[in-house]
Design an enzyme around this catalytic site. Structure first.
Site, PDB file in Angstrom:
ATOM      1  N   CYS A   1       0.842  -1.200   0.000  1.00 20.13           N
ATOM      2  CA  CYS A   1       0.000   0.000   0.000  1.00 20.13           C
ATOM      3  C   CYS A   1       0.884   1.260   0.000  1.00 20.13           C
ATOM      4  O   CYS A   1       1.517   1.547  -0.998  1.00 20.13           O
ATOM      5  CB  CYS A   1      -0.979  -0.040   1.160  1.00 20.13           C
ATOM      6  SG  CYS A   1      -2.418   1.054   0.931  1.00 20.13           S
TER       7      CYS A   1
ATOM      8  N   HIS B   1      -3.770  -5.381   0.188  1.00 19.43           N
ATOM      9  CA  HIS B   1      -3.225  -5.893   1.444  1.00 19.43           C
ATOM     10  C   HIS B   1      -3.206  -7.416   1.432  1.00 19.43           C
ATOM     11  O   HIS B   1      -4.063  -8.076   2.029  1.00 19.43           O
ATOM     12  CB  HIS B   1      -4.026  -5.342   2.620  1.00 19.43           C
ATOM     13  CG  HIS B   1      -3.799  -3.885   2.841  1.00 19.43           C
ATOM     14  ND1 HIS B   1      -2.750  -3.407   3.596  1.00 19.43           N
ATOM     15  CD2 HIS B   1      -4.452  -2.802   2.357  1.00 19.43           C
ATOM     16  CE1 HIS B   1      -2.782  -2.078   3.590  1.00 19.43           C
ATOM     17  NE2 HIS B   1      -3.797  -1.686   2.844  1.00 19.43           N
TER      18      HIS B   1
ATOM     19  N   GLU C   1      -1.208  -9.192   2.999  1.00 15.10           N
ATOM     20  CA  GLU C   1      -0.870  -9.670   4.339  1.00 15.10           C
ATOM     21  C   GLU C   1      -2.087  -9.952   5.205  1.00 15.10           C
ATOM     22  O   GLU C   1      -1.978 -10.465   6.329  1.00 15.10           O
ATOM     23  CB  GLU C   1       0.029  -8.647   5.050  1.00 15.10           C
ATOM     24  CG  GLU C   1      -0.673  -7.441   5.654  1.00 15.10           C
ATOM     25  CD  GLU C   1      -1.045  -6.344   4.665  1.00 15.10           C
ATOM     26  OE1 GLU C   1      -1.411  -5.249   5.125  1.00 15.10           O
ATOM     27  OE2 GLU C   1      -0.954  -6.581   3.445  1.00 15.10           O
TER      28      GLU C   1
END
Length: 250
Positions: free
Chosen positions: A88, A176, A178
């Site tokens: 990001c 994202h 993650e």
């Protein structure tokens, strides 16, 4: 040698990235800039660099006192071949460091959605073999312009640059990847105004999370295990360790 993780705000931690790195036997060194940690001036003792997201702007020093230091560190990583993963805001900073730019987007992109992998992604060390469409968590309103020579790896109609590679070992992810259950809750709690702008608001994001994460999980883990193996090689470990059993075929 350790993997340095630069984290800008409490809620935007490395989550599944840290899980993959630790599973590969790597030490994770956190630089929590909101707590006053100083961004290192060089990459001594750093096997890889991970730069996380945050509400700051990659194109302005206002409210972002470590911006210049982070860009300089990313430039050093690009010059020396240190593996990089930018998420990001981190992806936007990587684009700037590589000679591109960052700028406001066409409005917030918040919540779950699909990205399309490019043909080049199928030849990429991290993305090869992943599904052509990935369901991911979006949480941004800025975007980036890639430098000459960078390779776009994922896109969507609204934001054409969703993932890219700069050089041979630096990747930027606008979305994202993650994200896990803890990350979803942290984002909704840390950024309620953003969450309210998504379909169904924050509760809608939470309620949809199990289905989206079930679909995303295998691809997320495969990509992050590959990045961790690359970092382990850089750190002087064998990419395949007796103590490291990948969660999926990498």
């Amino acid at each position: 040698m350790a993997v340095l993780v630069v984290q800008h705000v409490p809620g935007e931690g490395p989550y599944a990235i840290a899980v993959a790195l630790e599973a590969a036997g790597l030490s994770v060194r956190h630089c929590r800039v909101w707590e006053g940690d100083v961004v290192p001036a060089d990459l001594d003792g750093v096997a890889a660099l991970v730069v996380m997201g945050g509400p700051m702007s990659a194109y302005s020093d206002e409210g972002f006192p470590t911006r210049s230091a982070e860009i300089a560190l990313l430039q050093g990583a690009l010059a020396s071949g240190v593996p990089v993963l930018g998420v990001c805001l981190g992806a936007q900073l990587l684009a700037v460091a590589a000679g591109g730019g960052a700028h406001p987007g066409s409005g917030g992109q918040i919540g779950w959605g699909k990205v399309e992998l490019t043909a080049e992604a199928q030849r990429d060390p991290l993305f090869a073999g992943l599904p052509e469409r990935l369901g991911v968590l979006h949480w941004h309103d800025d975007t980036m312009a890639l430098p000459v020579g960078a390779t776009t790896l994922a896109s969507c109609e609204r934001y054409p640059v969703q993932a890219f590679r700069a050089g041979s070992s630096a990747w930027g992810l606008q979305f994202h990847l993650e994200a896990d259950t803890d990350a979803v809750s942290a984002f909704v709690e840390a950024f309620p105004h953003d969450a309210d702008s998504a379909p169904g608001g924050g509760e809608g994001i939470r309620e949809a999370a199990p289905a989206w994460l079930d679909e995303l999980g295998p691809s997320r883990d495969r990509l992050l295990d590959r990045f961790a193996a690359l970092c382990a090689t850089r750190a002087g470990h064998n990419a395949i360790r007796t103590s490291f059993t990948p969660r999926t075929d990498a």
